[in-house]
Design an enzyme around this catalytic site. Sequence first.
Site, PDB file in Angstrom:
ATOM      1  N   GLU A  80      -1.076   8.617  -7.416  1.00 53.10           N
ATOM      2  CA  GLU A  80      -1.027   9.591  -6.322  1.00 53.10           C
ATOM      3  C   GLU A  80      -0.017  10.694  -6.629  1.00 53.10           C
ATOM      4  OE1 GLU A  80      -3.052   9.638  -3.935  1.00 53.10           O
ATOM      5  OE2 GLU A  80      -3.913   7.624  -3.987  1.00 53.10           O
ATOM      6  N   CYS A 143      -0.349   2.778   2.939  1.00 49.63           N
ATOM      7  CA  CYS A 143       0.086   3.129   1.579  1.00 49.63           C
ATOM      8  C   CYS A 143       0.831   4.462   1.575  1.00 49.63           C
ATOM      9  CB  CYS A 143      -1.106   3.179   0.620  1.00 49.63           C
ATOM     10  SG  CYS A 143      -1.796   1.541   0.285  1.00 49.63           S
ATOM     11  N   HIS A 167      -3.107   3.936  -6.530  1.00 42.14           N
ATOM     12  CA  HIS A 167      -4.195   3.248  -5.832  1.00 42.14           C
ATOM     13  C   HIS A 167      -5.184   2.691  -6.866  1.00 42.14           C
ATOM     14  CE1 HIS A 167      -3.723   4.850  -1.548  1.00 42.14           C
ATOM     15  NE2 HIS A 167      -4.001   3.567  -1.413  1.00 42.14           N
TER      16      HIS A 167
HETATM   17  N1  PCA Z   1      -4.387  -0.151   0.863  1.00 50.32           N
HETATM   18  C1  PCA Z   1      -4.148   0.464   2.148  1.00 50.32           C
HETATM   19  C2  PCA Z   1      -2.965  -0.282   2.726  1.00 50.32           C
HETATM   20  C3  PCA Z   1      -2.786  -1.477   1.885  1.00 50.32           C
HETATM   21  C4  PCA Z   1      -3.644  -1.268   0.707  1.00 50.32           C
HETATM   22  O1  PCA Z   1      -3.712  -2.004  -0.275  1.00 50.32           O
HETATM   23  C5  PCA Z   1      -3.971   1.969   2.070  1.00 50.32           C
HETATM   24  O2  PCA Z   1      -4.574   2.600   1.166  1.00 50.32           O
HETATM   25  O3  PCA Z   1      -3.243   2.549   2.870  1.00 50.32           O
END
Ligand code: PCA
Length: 198
Positions: A80, A143, A167
Amino acid sequence: MSGVLITAFEAFGGRAGNVSLETLKRLQAEDWGEVELHPRVLPVVRGEAPSMVESFVRELQPTVVIMLGEAAGRSSITPERIAVNLDDFEIRDNRGNQPRNETIVKDGPPHYSSTLPLDAMVHRLQQLGLPAEISDSAGRFVCNHVFYRVAHYIAQSGGSVSCGFIHLPRCLEQSEQRFSTEDLAEGVKVCIKACLGE
Ligand code: PCA
């Protein structure tokens, strides 16, 4: 010795597991040689999760903080670029919180940028044959919330810790995706090496 704090999340949204947690378990089982890896698991809970990361940073004094999460709809590994100062949860977190359009830190900056070497990470992932690209949105759920709060904490404490979020797409074991958790762990491993300049 280089200390790397790496976090993953528990399951959320009624799902059975979380690919970030499975990936973390694989990483934990590897031999890290000179690198001191500190794996930690976070609850998918606004407020609670970033406070935990902050206390791990205080306790462990890592040089690098990498937070992992699952992004179900994606098909590549996505470091990100930024965290934004906004909670807008489309579903409840694991404690039932569902803020809509709420600022995370009052008077905080609109966003924080990752201080991980994003281009180098993506390049190394692609060299491994893993689809990867920089993402411009970590979402508006837990997240992004954790990424923002931890980046804010590090900025406020004036430290030089590198910090960012990756991610992960869902894996073979969860869906029709072509990644196994082994691939994802390999991918995160090269990202860690890139962060350490190895
Ligand atoms: N993904 C979620 C919260 C926890 C996770 O693994 C997100 O993208 O916010």
